[in-house]
Design a protein around this motif. Structure first.
Motif, PDB file in Angstrom:
ATOM      1  N   VAL A   5       4.519  23.126 -19.509  1.00 18.18           N
ATOM      2  CA  VAL A   5       3.838  24.399 -19.785  1.00 18.18           C
ATOM      3  C   VAL A   5       4.904  25.464 -20.020  1.00 18.18           C
ATOM      4  CG1 VAL A   5       2.306  26.168 -18.815  1.00 18.18           C
ATOM      5  CG2 VAL A   5       1.834  23.741 -18.398  1.00 18.18           C
ATOM      6  N   ILE A   6       4.710  26.269 -21.071  1.00 18.04           N
ATOM      7  CA  ILE A   6       5.666  27.338 -21.397  1.00 18.04           C
ATOM      8  C   ILE A   6       5.051  28.685 -21.024  1.00 18.04           C
ATOM      9  CG2 ILE A   6       6.984  28.442 -23.255  1.00 18.04           C
ATOM     10  CD1 ILE A   6       7.767  25.504 -22.656  1.00 18.04           C
ATOM     11  N   GLY A   7       5.789  29.481 -20.238  1.00 13.42           N
ATOM     12  CA  GLY A   7       5.317  30.820 -19.884  1.00 13.42           C
ATOM     13  C   GLY A   7       5.643  31.168 -18.443  1.00 13.42           C
ATOM     14  N   THR A   8       5.299  32.394 -18.060  1.00 15.92           N
ATOM     15  CA  THR A   8       5.694  32.878 -16.726  1.00 15.92           C
ATOM     16  C   THR A   8       4.561  33.538 -15.948  1.00 15.92           C
ATOM     17  OG1 THR A   8       6.219  35.061 -17.594  1.00 15.92           O
ATOM     18  CG2 THR A   8       8.031  33.498 -17.486  1.00 15.92           C
ATOM     19  N   GLY A  26       0.833  13.003 -14.392  1.00 18.38           N
ATOM     20  CA  GLY A  26       1.757  12.431 -13.414  1.00 18.38           C
ATOM     21  C   GLY A  26       2.923  13.354 -13.107  1.00 18.38           C
ATOM     22  N   GLU A  27       3.365  14.087 -14.117  1.00 20.82           N
ATOM     23  CA  GLU A  27       4.496  15.008 -13.927  1.00 20.82           C
ATOM     24  C   GLU A  27       4.167  16.330 -14.596  1.00 20.82           C
ATOM     25  OE1 GLU A  27       8.501  14.057 -15.254  1.00 20.82           O
ATOM     26  OE2 GLU A  27       8.310  12.081 -14.323  1.00 20.82           O
ATOM     27  N   LEU A  28       4.421  17.409 -13.870  1.00 26.09           N
ATOM     28  CA  LEU A  28       4.158  18.739 -14.415  1.00 26.09           C
ATOM     29  C   LEU A  28       5.451  19.543 -14.397  1.00 26.09           C
ATOM     30  CD1 LEU A  28       1.891  20.558 -15.487  1.00 26.09           C
ATOM     31  CD2 LEU A  28       1.392  21.211 -13.128  1.00 26.09           C
ATOM     32  N   HIS A  29       5.771  20.120 -15.555  1.00 26.22           N
ATOM     33  CA  HIS A  29       6.983  20.942 -15.695  1.00 26.22           C
ATOM     34  C   HIS A  29       6.588  22.291 -16.275  1.00 26.22           C
ATOM     35  CE1 HIS A  29       9.770  17.533 -15.092  1.00 26.22           C
ATOM     36  NE2 HIS A  29       8.761  16.837 -15.612  1.00 26.22           N
ATOM     37  N   CYS A  30       7.377  23.313 -15.960  1.00 24.30           N
ATOM     38  CA  CYS A  30       7.113  24.638 -16.518  1.00 24.30           C
ATOM     39  C   CYS A  30       8.422  25.336 -16.834  1.00 24.30           C
ATOM     40  CB  CYS A  30       6.286  25.467 -15.528  1.00 24.30           C
ATOM     41  SG  CYS A  30       5.765  27.062 -16.194  1.00 24.30           S
ATOM     42  N   ALA A  31       8.446  26.043 -17.969  1.00 23.08           N
ATOM     43  CA  ALA A  31       9.633  26.814 -18.337  1.00 23.08           C
ATOM     44  C   ALA A  31       9.196  28.183 -18.847  1.00 23.08           C
ATOM     45  CB  ALA A  31      10.426  26.088 -19.433  1.00 23.08           C
ATOM     46  N   PRO A  32       9.689  29.303 -18.335  1.00 22.87           N
ATOM     47  CA  PRO A  32      10.541  29.321 -17.145  1.00 22.87           C
ATOM     48  C   PRO A  32       9.760  29.357 -15.829  1.00 22.87           C
ATOM     49  CG  PRO A  32      10.518  31.479 -18.206  1.00 22.87           C
ATOM     50  CD  PRO A  32       9.614  30.598 -19.027  1.00 22.87           C
ATOM     51  N   GLY A  33       8.463  29.724 -15.847  1.00 24.13           N
ATOM     52  CA  GLY A  33       7.665  29.700 -14.622  1.00 24.13           C
ATOM     53  C   GLY A  33       7.891  30.895 -13.721  1.00 24.13           C
ATOM     54  N   PRO A  45      14.917  26.699 -16.374  1.00 24.70           N
ATOM     55  CA  PRO A  45      15.280  28.052 -16.812  1.00 24.70           C
ATOM     56  C   PRO A  45      15.589  28.104 -18.307  1.00 24.70           C
ATOM     57  CG  PRO A  45      17.149  27.035 -15.735  1.00 24.70           C
ATOM     58  CD  PRO A  45      16.038  26.021 -15.700  1.00 24.70           C
ATOM     59  N   VAL A  46      14.563  27.924 -19.125  1.00 26.87           N
ATOM     60  CA  VAL A  46      14.771  27.903 -20.578  1.00 26.87           C
ATOM     61  C   VAL A  46      14.124  29.142 -21.184  1.00 26.87           C
ATOM     62  CG1 VAL A  46      14.012  26.686 -22.664  1.00 26.87           C
ATOM     63  CG2 VAL A  46      15.005  25.403 -20.770  1.00 26.87           C
ATOM     64  N   ASP A  47      14.763  29.725 -22.175  1.00 24.29           N
ATOM     65  CA  ASP A  47      14.214  30.888 -22.888  1.00 24.29           C
ATOM     66  C   ASP A  47      12.982  30.445 -23.664  1.00 24.29           C
ATOM     67  OD1 ASP A  47      13.599  32.974 -24.542  1.00 24.29           O
ATOM     68  OD2 ASP A  47      15.563  33.074 -25.519  1.00 24.29           O
ATOM     69  N   GLN A  48      11.820  31.032 -23.311  1.00 24.61           N
ATOM     70  CA  GLN A  48      10.572  30.558 -23.915  1.00 24.61           C
ATOM     71  C   GLN A  48      10.456  30.907 -25.394  1.00 24.61           C
ATOM     72  OE1 GLN A  48       7.054  32.384 -22.271  1.00 24.61           O
ATOM     73  NE2 GLN A  48       8.151  34.206 -21.646  1.00 24.61           N
ATOM     74  N   LEU A  49      11.321  31.774 -25.902  1.00 29.00           N
ATOM     75  CA  LEU A  49      11.272  32.129 -27.321  1.00 29.00           C
ATOM     76  C   LEU A  49      12.215  31.276 -28.169  1.00 29.00           C
ATOM     77  CD1 LEU A  49      11.127  36.027 -27.097  1.00 29.00           C
ATOM     78  CD2 LEU A  49       9.254  34.391 -27.332  1.00 29.00           C
ATOM     79  N   VAL A  67       2.207  22.721 -23.584  1.00 31.69           N
ATOM     80  CA  VAL A  67       1.177  23.759 -23.634  1.00 31.69           C
ATOM     81  C   VAL A  67       1.891  25.104 -23.679  1.00 31.69           C
ATOM     82  CG1 VAL A  67      -0.806  24.772 -22.450  1.00 31.69           C
ATOM     83  CG2 VAL A  67      -0.360  22.301 -22.250  1.00 31.69           C
ATOM     84  N   ILE A  68       1.727  25.832 -24.792  1.00 32.81           N
ATOM     85  CA  ILE A  68       2.396  27.133 -24.925  1.00 32.81           C
ATOM     86  C   ILE A  68       1.410  28.211 -24.490  1.00 32.81           C
ATOM     87  CG2 ILE A  68       3.576  28.723 -26.488  1.00 32.81           C
ATOM     88  CD1 ILE A  68       4.362  26.327 -28.192  1.00 32.81           C
ATOM     89  N   GLY A  69       1.726  28.905 -23.400  1.00 31.47           N
ATOM     90  CA  GLY A  69       0.803  29.878 -22.824  1.00 31.47           C
ATOM     91  C   GLY A  69       0.761  31.216 -23.544  1.00 31.47           C
ATOM     92  N   PRO A  70       1.861  31.936 -23.646  1.00 27.70           N
ATOM     93  CA  PRO A  70       1.846  33.318 -24.158  1.00 27.70           C
ATOM     94  C   PRO A  70       1.900  33.422 -25.676  1.00 27.70           C
ATOM     95  CG  PRO A  70       3.745  32.901 -22.704  1.00 27.70           C
ATOM     96  CD  PRO A  70       3.188  31.584 -23.094  1.00 27.70           C
TER      97      PRO A  70
END
Ligand code: AMP
Length: 414
Positions: A5-8, A26-33, A45-49, A67-70
């Motif tokens: 998931v992308i967004g904060t 099974g696995e959930l990741h988020c950047a940057p969160g 810690p990845v720049d979402q842009l 999944v791109i949130g913003p």
């Protein structure tokens, strides 16, 4: 499935919460969160842009779905390199995201699709703006053409203030004022099939009684007991499906979340705006009622197979979310204050706390890190119960200068 998931924000926390409850994930990741999402997902810690960086991360993780949130990464074109790398993405490409990225583009699509909306002029000079304002009369509605995080719209009786806002923006859309209550209706689409979610209402102004400046949103609730019967079917037929069809026809198919901000005026339903992503804070309440596991739905939208999905299942419960914002929000939010009471707010299942602008401090401390800080959400048998539980959660949380509205869902619950 491995999902990234992308967004904060609290929207992404709500998405992560629902995804974490889906047995297929099974696995959930988020950047940057943020500090709340860190409890459910591995943060990166990845720049979402930065589309290349997001794609590199997704490839490294072996993500089955991103999944791109913003709106900002969508408009910046982060979906493109992901798709080019063969990774399913929930969210439109750059061109279709212009539906949100440019108010003028959205108006053009609506005109092409025959979608009912406010009459409007696109203006680039002070003289054009003055002419458009006088053509419609007060109250004046002036919208920055580009992305402005929900803060680019001025609605005012004051002609000088309307002109000043127009002068401060490069290009504006000036439109007729739409009276009547507002409804947010989200639909998930793969570019062809359109699945509407349940309608919600949000509260855009900073202060009780819809006073104060426009914000990103101070609270939301669903269902809308006052909404006319058949509203969702009507909007699907007159707004959502024609818009998706028009974008496909133009060669810029829209897949992801199509958000229609609607005004139910005395002359019928009108589109106030489109967004190209889940709305915040409505997502917090809409997903609280969704019973169908979320990942499969988002993946079907990404893969173009929504038409094969069973109808979505919904809880009959009501949901309310109240946003806790920092002092000075929206103009000049103060950050860096410790937040107390986060666990207490969730004790005994009263409410659940979705983080927006937070970050981890030392010693397990959570600090404020943005304008909207938390979104305290609860469900209940009806709006009155959901509201009481959400505000009970709010009452247990404190940080310096915290502000919130006290009238979220109040009228609808009475
Ligand atoms: P938008 O960013 O376009 O959703 O606008 C933010 C808020 O401004 C909306 O939620 C409405 O409350 C208000 N608004 C926008 N356009 C209009 C309009 N044409 N008439 C009345 N209010 C509007």
């Amino acid at each position: 499935m491995k999902v990234l998931v992308i967004g904060t924000g609290a929207r992404e926390h709500a998405l992560c919460r629902s995804l974490s409850q889906d047995p297929a994930v099974g696995e959930l990741h988020c950047a940057p969160g943020n500090a709340g999402i860190a409890r459910l997902a591995t943060l990166h810690p990845v720049d979402q842009l930065d589309g290349a960086a997001v794609t590199a991360l997704a490839v490294e993780l072996g993500a089955d779905l991103v999944v791109i949130g913003p709106e900002a990464p969508l408009v910046a074109g982060v979906a493109e390199p992901l798709r080019a790398a063969g990774i399913p993405v929930f969210g439109p490409g750059k061109e279709a995201a212009q539906l949100e990225g440019s108010k003028a583009f959205a108006k053009d699509v609506m005109a092409g699709a025959g979608v009912p909306t406010a009459r409007s002029y696109v203006c680039t000079t002070a003289a054009e703006a003055a002419e458009a304002l006088d053509a419609f009369g007060a109250p004046y509605v002036v919208k920055d053409d580009g992305l402005a995080a929900g803060k680019g719209v001025v609605v005012t009786e004051d002609r000088a203030a309307a002109l000043a806002h127009a002068a401060a923006c490069d290009r504006v859309v000036i439109e007729e004022y739409l009276d009547g209550p507002e409804v947010s209706l989200f639909a998930i689409t793969d570019g062809t099939t359109v699945l509407p979610l349940v309608p919600a209402q949000d509260f855009k102004r900073a202060l009780d009684g819809d006073l104060g400046p426009n914000t990103g949103g101070m609270g939301a609730y669903t269902p809308l007991p006052w909404a006319p019967e058949g509203l969702v079917e009507e909007v699907l037929e007159t707004v959502l499906q024609p818009t998706v069809d028009e974008l496909r026809r133009r060669g810029t198919p829209f897949s992801g979340l199509l958000y229609a901000g609607l005004a139910l005026t005395s002359r019928g339903t009108r589109v106030i705006e489109f967004n190209a992503r889940f709305g915040d804070p409505e997502t917090q309440v809409v997903l609280a009622r969704l019973r169908t596991p979320l990942a499969g739905v988002l993946l079907a939208a990404a893969n173009g197979t929504l038409g094969e999905l069973e109808p979505l299942r919904w809880s009959e419960e009501a949901a309310v979310t109240v946003v806790l914002a920092s002092e000075g929000y929206p103009a000049d939010p103060r950050t860096g204050d410790p937040i107390e009471g986060l666990d207490a707010a969730e004790a005994d299942g009263t409410a659940f706390v979705l983080h927006a602008g937070t970050r981890a401090g030392g010693d397990g401390e959570v600090l404020t890190a943005g304008g909207r800080v938390l979104s305290v959400t609860a469900t209940g048998a009806d709006l009155a119960e959901a509201r009481a539980k959400a505000y009970a959660g709010v009452a247990r949380i404190s940080f310096k200068g915290a502000q919130h509205r006290t009238d979220i869902a109040l009228k609808a619950a009475q």
